[in-house]
Scaffold this motif. Sequence first.
Motif, mmCIF file in Angstrom:
data_model
loop_
_atom_site.group_PDB
_atom_site.id
_atom_site.type_symbol
_atom_site.label_atom_id
_atom_site.label_comp_id
_atom_site.label_asym_id
_atom_site.label_seq_id
_atom_site.Cartn_x
_atom_site.Cartn_y
_atom_site.Cartn_z
ATOM 1 N N ILE A 74 -5.116 10.932 2.808
ATOM 2 C CA ILE A 74 -5.552 11.427 1.374
ATOM 3 C C ILE A 74 -4.144 11.150 0.478
ATOM 4 C CG2 ILE A 74 -6.012 13.571 -0.212
ATOM 5 C CD1 ILE A 74 -6.972 14.988 1.917
ATOM 6 N N ALA A 75 -4.533 10.472 -0.637
ATOM 7 C CA ALA A 75 -3.486 10.032 -1.375
ATOM 8 C C ALA A 75 -3.344 11.038 -2.413
ATOM 9 C CB ALA A 75 -3.757 8.626 -2.058
ATOM 10 N N ALA A 76 -1.945 11.143 -3.120
ATOM 11 C CA ALA A 76 -1.648 11.959 -4.145
ATOM 12 C C ALA A 76 -2.783 11.927 -5.278
ATOM 13 C CB ALA A 76 -0.197 11.724 -4.716
ATOM 14 N N GLY A 77 -3.272 13.002 -5.651
ATOM 15 C CA GLY A 77 -4.262 13.097 -6.993
ATOM 16 C C GLY A 77 -5.458 12.751 -6.412
ATOM 17 N N GLU A 78 -6.011 12.431 -5.189
ATOM 18 C CA GLU A 78 -7.170 12.116 -4.582
ATOM 19 C C GLU A 78 -7.769 13.226 -4.388
ATOM 20 O OE1 GLU A 78 -9.042 8.759 -1.508
ATOM 21 O OE2 GLU A 78 -7.098 10.000 -1.169
ATOM 22 N N THR A 79 -9.150 13.336 -4.133
ATOM 23 C CA THR A 79 -10.350 14.128 -3.863
ATOM 24 C C THR A 79 -10.893 13.572 -2.373
ATOM 25 O OG1 THR A 79 -10.508 15.454 -5.659
ATOM 26 C CG2 THR A 79 -12.036 15.602 -3.851
ATOM 27 N N LEU A 80 -10.684 13.854 -1.134
ATOM 28 C CA LEU A 80 -11.509 13.536 -0.211
ATOM 29 C C LEU A 80 -12.261 14.599 0.330
ATOM 30 C CD1 LEU A 80 -11.977 11.308 2.139
ATOM 31 C CD2 LEU A 80 -10.281 12.801 3.511
ATOM 32 N N MET A 91 0.780 -1.077 0.060
ATOM 33 C CA MET A 91 -0.032 -0.107 0.006
ATOM 34 C C MET A 91 0.983 1.279 -0.038
ATOM 35 S SD MET A 91 -3.081 1.000 2.680
ATOM 36 C CE MET A 91 -4.114 2.240 2.439
ATOM 37 N N SER A 92 0.458 2.112 -0.797
ATOM 38 C CA SER A 92 1.375 3.428 -1.074
ATOM 39 C C SER A 92 1.193 4.253 0.173
ATOM 40 C CB SER A 92 1.095 4.226 -2.398
ATOM 41 O OG SER A 92 -0.298 4.499 -2.179
ATOM 42 N N THR A 93 2.223 4.979 0.549
ATOM 43 C CA THR A 93 2.146 6.053 1.450
ATOM 44 C C THR A 93 1.376 7.175 1.108
ATOM 45 O OG1 THR A 93 4.476 5.413 2.413
ATOM 46 C CG2 THR A 93 3.413 7.497 3.239
ATOM 47 N N PRO A 94 0.321 7.503 1.988
ATOM 48 C CA PRO A 94 -0.591 8.653 1.805
ATOM 49 C C PRO A 94 0.231 10.076 1.792
ATOM 50 C CG PRO A 94 -0.974 7.956 4.108
ATOM 51 C CD PRO A 94 0.010 6.818 3.315
ATOM 52 N N LEU A 95 -0.347 10.943 1.128
ATOM 53 C CA LEU A 95 0.373 12.248 0.764
ATOM 54 C C LEU A 95 0.146 13.056 2.398
ATOM 55 C CD1 LEU A 95 1.409 14.599 -0.922
ATOM 56 C CD2 LEU A 95 -1.033 15.302 -1.384
ATOM 57 N N LEU A 96 -1.159 12.893 2.674
ATOM 58 C CA LEU A 96 -1.490 13.459 3.960
ATOM 59 C C LEU A 96 -2.152 12.522 4.891
ATOM 60 C CD1 LEU A 96 -2.099 16.359 5.457
ATOM 61 C CD2 LEU A 96 -4.340 15.836 4.901
ATOM 62 N N ALA A 97 -1.758 12.485 6.263
ATOM 63 C CA ALA A 97 -2.479 11.596 7.046
ATOM 64 C C ALA A 97 -2.784 12.166 8.427
ATOM 65 C CB ALA A 97 -1.544 10.461 7.429
ATOM 66 N N VAL A 98 -3.916 12.369 8.643
ATOM 67 C CA VAL A 98 -4.523 12.888 10.056
ATOM 68 C C VAL A 98 -4.900 11.851 10.926
ATOM 69 C CG1 VAL A 98 -6.371 14.349 10.907
ATOM 70 C CG2 VAL A 98 -5.435 14.827 8.699
ATOM 71 N N GLN A 99 -4.188 11.738 12.020
ATOM 72 C CA GLN A 99 -4.401 10.592 13.129
ATOM 73 C C GLN A 99 -4.959 10.946 14.514
ATOM 74 O OE1 GLN A 99 -4.089 7.401 12.059
ATOM 75 N NE2 GLN A 99 -4.861 6.797 14.234
ATOM 76 N N ASP A 100 -5.893 10.651 14.949
ATOM 77 C CA ASP A 100 -6.480 11.077 16.311
ATOM 78 C C ASP A 100 -6.432 12.362 16.593
ATOM 79 O OD1 ASP A 100 -6.743 8.223 16.570
ATOM 80 O OD2 ASP A 100 -4.628 7.926 17.274
ATOM 81 N N PHE A 146 2.431 15.212 6.470
ATOM 82 C CA PHE A 146 2.340 15.466 4.926
ATOM 83 C C PHE A 146 3.687 14.925 4.479
ATOM 84 C CE2 PHE A 146 3.338 18.412 1.539
ATOM 85 C CZ PHE A 146 2.176 17.995 0.601
ATOM 86 N N ARG A 147 3.584 14.163 3.464
ATOM 87 C CA ARG A 147 4.707 13.328 2.929
ATOM 88 C C ARG A 147 5.713 12.644 4.150
ATOM 89 N NH1 ARG A 147 5.779 17.652 -1.926
ATOM 90 N NH2 ARG A 147 4.659 16.406 -3.544
ATOM 91 N N GLU A 148 5.127 12.171 5.122
ATOM 92 C CA GLU A 148 5.411 11.414 6.206
ATOM 93 C C GLU A 148 6.413 12.476 7.108
ATOM 94 O OE1 GLU A 148 6.993 7.231 4.983
ATOM 95 O OE2 GLU A 148 7.488 8.488 3.282
ATOM 96 N N GLN A 149 6.316 13.630 7.052
ATOM 97 C CA GLN A 149 6.571 14.480 8.075
ATOM 98 C C GLN A 149 5.619 15.226 8.839
ATOM 99 O OE1 GLN A 149 10.193 15.281 8.184
ATOM 100 N NE2 GLN A 149 10.511 13.509 6.836
ATOM 101 N N THR A 150 5.791 15.424 10.186
ATOM 102 C CA THR A 150 4.719 15.919 11.003
ATOM 103 C C THR A 150 4.747 17.409 10.661
ATOM 104 O OG1 THR A 150 5.025 14.221 12.833
ATOM 105 C CG2 THR A 150 4.141 16.579 13.424
ATOM 106 N N ILE A 151 3.651 18.080 10.368
ATOM 107 C CA ILE A 151 3.417 19.474 10.280
ATOM 108 C C ILE A 151 2.506 20.081 11.406
ATOM 109 C CG2 ILE A 151 3.911 19.269 7.544
ATOM 110 C CD1 ILE A 151 0.718 19.604 7.368
ATOM 111 N N SER A 152 1.940 19.256 12.202
ATOM 112 C CA SER A 152 0.987 19.768 13.241
ATOM 113 C C SER A 152 1.958 20.592 14.256
ATOM 114 C CB SER A 152 0.098 18.918 13.859
ATOM 115 O OG SER A 152 1.037 17.753 14.277
#
Length: 276
Positions: A33-39, A1-10, A69-75
Amino acid sequence: MSTPLLAVQDLVVQFPGRRGKVTEVIHGVSFDIAAGETLSLVGESGSGKTTIGRAILGLAPVSEGTVTFREQTISNISRARRRKIATDIQVVFQDPYSSLNPAMTVENILVEPLEAVGVEGGRARVRELLDAVGLPAGSARRYPREFSGGQRQRIAIARALALEPALIVCDEPTSALDVTTQARVLKLLKEIQLSTGVAYLFISHDLGVVNQVSDRIGVLYQGKIVELGEAHQVSTAPRHLYTHQLQMAAPVADPRKQRERRAERLKLLAAARAAP
């Protein structure tokens, strides 16, 4: 499974209230959200969907959980680090009348984000950006007040595209527009996505609108995601009672079809309530 572009967790977002009390408005929300996807996040006013978008953009505090975002924490990152990712995450706001500086020409509006991150030759890109959103090159010399609401939103989209982002947060981008103009802007967003591969987090209160643009839909109710799935499944066979209610609230042009649909939904709601 590919790594998501953006991941929001809890994700938890809290704001200070009266007498030192804390008000929690987002309660443990997770999605990716995957690259090129609309959520799309859909829910009624006050459900927390815009707050989630603002937390991703760094405009609302993240009390608990993470945004990566791209596996880097941005919060909760510093302003300096936030500026560095500004080229990759952009936003289109709800109101095309207040999101553009009325004292600036369209050219200056489009060049501003490029100059802010030190991109040279930004003015040469203005015609390319206007062409991408279907506006004539002469628009560059005009001011926002000279355009219709739909045209202003196209300018806002062009500004978001200026830095060639990987993700655009679209916060109710069509709610201030009439139905015909709304359809044109939605079509434009899809065309841009096909040509650039940009991903969208699309925020709306209208399930009918998100059905037109989404790959997946998350239904938000009182700060929680109560249903998340493929757009076709959520729109045609929703599993949660609140999603059924949103379906019934979505307008239909034909009054007879509207009555028939609401009658059908009421039967489904009655069955859902009767189920053990």
